[in-house]
Design a protein around this motif. Structure first.
Motif, short mmCIF file in Angstrom:
data_model
loop_
_atom_site.label_atom_id
_atom_site.label_comp_id
_atom_site.label_asym_id
_atom_site.label_seq_id
_atom_site.Cartn_x
_atom_site.Cartn_y
_atom_site.Cartn_z
N VAL A 258 -31.58 5.07 -1.86
CA VAL A 258 -30.44 4.55 -1.10
C VAL A 258 -29.56 5.70 -0.64
N GLU A 259 -29.35 6.66 -1.52
CA GLU A 259 -28.55 7.84 -1.16
C GLU A 259 -29.20 8.61 -0.02
N ASP A 260 -30.50 8.80 -0.08
CA ASP A 260 -31.21 9.51 1.00
C ASP A 260 -31.16 8.72 2.30
N LEU A 261 -31.30 7.39 2.19
CA LEU A 261 -31.27 6.56 3.40
C LEU A 261 -29.90 6.61 4.07
N LYS A 262 -28.85 6.67 3.28
CA LYS A 262 -27.50 6.79 3.84
C LYS A 262 -27.35 8.10 4.62
N ALA A 263 -28.00 9.15 4.14
CA ALA A 263 -27.96 10.44 4.85
C ALA A 263 -28.61 10.31 6.23
N PHE A 264 -29.73 9.59 6.29
CA PHE A 264 -30.38 9.36 7.59
C PHE A 264 -29.49 8.52 8.50
N GLN A 265 -28.81 7.51 7.91
CA GLN A 265 -27.92 6.66 8.69
C GLN A 265 -26.75 7.46 9.25
N LEU A 266 -26.19 8.34 8.42
CA LEU A 266 -25.07 9.16 8.86
C LEU A 266 -25.49 10.09 10.00
N LYS A 267 -26.67 10.66 9.86
CA LYS A 267 -27.19 11.56 10.89
C LYS A 267 -27.36 10.83 12.21
N ALA A 268 -27.91 9.60 12.15
CA ALA A 268 -28.12 8.82 13.38
C ALA A 268 -26.79 8.36 13.96
N THR A 269 -25.80 8.07 13.12
CA THR A 269 -24.49 7.62 13.60
C THR A 269 -23.74 8.74 14.29
N GLN A 270 -23.84 9.93 13.71
CA GLN A 270 -23.15 11.07 14.29
C GLN A 270 -23.81 11.57 15.59
N ASN A 271 -25.07 11.23 15.76
CA ASN A 271 -25.81 11.65 16.96
C ASN A 271 -26.50 10.45 17.58
N PRO A 272 -25.73 9.52 18.13
CA PRO A 272 -26.34 8.28 18.64
C PRO A 272 -27.28 8.50 19.82
N THR A 273 -27.15 9.62 20.49
CA THR A 273 -28.04 9.89 21.64
C THR A 273 -29.29 10.66 21.22
N ASP A 274 -29.35 11.04 19.97
CA ASP A 274 -30.52 11.77 19.48
C ASP A 274 -31.63 10.76 19.14
N LYS A 275 -32.60 10.64 20.05
CA LYS A 275 -33.66 9.65 19.86
C LYS A 275 -34.52 9.96 18.63
N ALA A 276 -34.68 11.25 18.35
CA ALA A 276 -35.49 11.63 17.18
C ALA A 276 -34.82 11.16 15.89
N ALA A 277 -33.48 11.32 15.81
CA ALA A 277 -32.75 10.90 14.61
C ALA A 277 -32.81 9.39 14.44
N VAL A 278 -32.69 8.65 15.54
CA VAL A 278 -32.75 7.19 15.49
C VAL A 278 -34.14 6.73 15.07
N ALA A 279 -35.17 7.36 15.65
CA ALA A 279 -36.54 6.99 15.30
C ALA A 279 -36.84 7.31 13.83
N GLU A 280 -36.31 8.45 13.35
CA GLU A 280 -36.50 8.83 11.96
C GLU A 280 -35.84 7.82 11.03
N LEU A 281 -34.62 7.37 11.40
CA LEU A 281 -33.93 6.36 10.59
C LEU A 281 -34.74 5.07 10.56
N ASP A 282 -35.28 4.66 11.69
CA ASP A 282 -36.07 3.43 11.75
C ASP A 282 -37.31 3.54 10.87
N GLN A 283 -37.98 4.69 10.92
CA GLN A 283 -39.17 4.90 10.12
C GLN A 283 -38.84 4.89 8.63
N GLU A 284 -37.78 5.58 8.23
CA GLU A 284 -37.39 5.62 6.83
C GLU A 284 -36.95 4.26 6.32
N THR A 285 -36.29 3.49 7.18
CA THR A 285 -35.85 2.14 6.79
C THR A 285 -37.05 1.24 6.51
#
Length: 401
Positions: A258-285
């Motif tokens: 859960v702690e690691d997943l929150k880190a991915f969520q924070l990264k995607a939130t801070q960079n909403p236009t970063d498609k790689a970060a969003v895709a990574e969050l989706d994959q990890e979820t």
């Protein structure tokens, strides 16, 4: 007396040693050779039919002092077989497998990792588990279609599989589990000491390596625990203790993930236009959800086994001392309805003892009554005693209506 019998007398005592299963010592660098001694009183000076007899199980422990990373396992196994007359030469390969297992365990036990290393190992374990999840499921599906229906006559081959690598252990435990689902097989399975010992050993020593393997073995013992006459053997092999350790380990891993997943969520939130970060969050979820489903299955069967063992009033207090109340309260946050209902059922039983009631409330003393009432899960009854005692405790506090 029997000791004075000789060939001139009408009766003679005959002894026969029957070699049994070979196993590893649970803690020492040693091999356990199981065997039985059969004694018969025979008529006509030994030529007639046996008129009385007895059979006693025994064990011989062979200490392995020369086992090391550079050992020749084949030669060492042959040496063990040559020196121990209880081991038939055809068992040489099996002895070599046991030696290999001892060597692997010996290497895995080296090193003094600190707390930080333990956390890192959990993270690595989770990532490896999640990355391999799809491949393991595909292999498991293929095995189901290729494998023949399990047979009680093949139990020795399933025991041998418990000395192989993890995939073979999973396959063997799956076969035993299928047999355990049939009540007609339970007596034969529980009566096979070699099988029970091997299952308990694998659960004790390999529980960090595979969630599927843990789930198979715990489910096998859960099938036994449903019958009171089989619960003693579960207690003897300390399966309840191992289940509590597995629950603690899984909840720790859940918190880390859960702690690691929150880190991915924070990264995607801070960079909403970063498609790689969003895709990574989706994959990890998606990986997290898959792992959570497997983990909930393991937690469900572990708590259900413990609930059955709690019928023994001498065992229940030991579970409470080991922190089971806190684990059960954490189950009320899970998304699997069956697991939540089981947690509430277990807590209801514990509430019979006043001290347990106080401990349940003390787990989350800062949270008001509304926390427990708003756990809306299918099948839960809000008039349940767990909720009513919570009301009694909370009503005296200054909570708003």
């Amino acid at each position: 007396m029997m000791a004075s019998l000789d060939d001139s007398e009408p009766y003679q005592l005959k002894r026969k040693i029957i070699p049994g299963h070979i196993d590893v010592h649970p803690t020492d660098n040693a091999i356990i050779v199981n065997y039985s001694v059969q004694a018969h009183i025979v008529e006509d000076g030994g030529a007639g039919q046996p008129i009385a007899g007895d059979r006693k199980a025994a064990q011989k422990i062979i200490r392995i002092k020369t086992l090391g990373p550079h050992s020749n396992l084949t030669a060492l196994a042959q040496e063990v077989v040559d020196k121990c007359k209880l081991i038939h030469p055809t068992k040489t390969k099996e002895v070599e497998q046991v030696l290999y297992y001892l060597l692997q365990r010996q290497g895995g036990g080296q090193g003094g990792a600190g707390a930080g290393d333990d956390v890192m190992s959990d993270r690595e374990w989770l990532r490896r588990q999640l990355d391999d999840q799809k491949r393991e499921e595909e292999h498991a599906t293929a095995d189901v279609f290729k494998a023949e229906a399990p047979s009680i006559n093949d139990i020795e081959s399933y025991i041998e599989g418990l000395y192989e690598e993890i995939p073979e252990k999973i396959k063997s435990t799956r076969s035993v589990l299928e047999l355990a689902r049939g009540p007609q097989n339970l007596d034969a399975l529980v009566g096979n000491e070699a099988l029970i010992s091997a299952l308990a050993r694998v659960l004790r020593e390999d529980n960090r390596k595979s969630t599927a393997l843990n789930t198979n073995i715990v489910t096998i013992f859960y099938s036994f625990s449903q019958f009171q006459q089989f619960q003693a053997i579960i207690t003897t092999h300390k399966v309840g203790d191992m289940c509590l350790r597995i629950v603690e380990m899984e909840l720790k891993r859940f918190a880390i993930w859960v702690e690691d997943l929150k880190a991915f969520q924070l990264k995607a939130t801070q960079n909403p236009t970063d498609k790689a970060a969003v895709a990574e969050l989706d994959q990890e979820t998606r990986k997290f959800q898959a792992m959570l489903q497997k983990q909930d299955q393991l937690l469900f069967v572990s708590f259900h086994l413990l609930l059955n063992l709690a019928n023994d009033l001498t065992i229940e207090p030991k579970m409470v001392k080991r922190g089971i109340v806190r684990y059960l309260v954490e189950m009320l946050d899970r998304g699997t309805p069956e697991l939540v209902v089981l947690g509430v059922t277990f807590l209801k039983r514990l509430c019979i003892v006043g001290e347990n009631k106080d401990e349940i409330v003390a787990v989350r003393p800062e949270e008001p009554l509304i926390w427990i009432v708003t756990v809306k899960k299918p099948g839960l009854n809000m008039s349940h005693p767990v909720f009513s005692f919570r009301w009694e405790t909370a009503s005296s506090a200054s909570y708003p209506n």
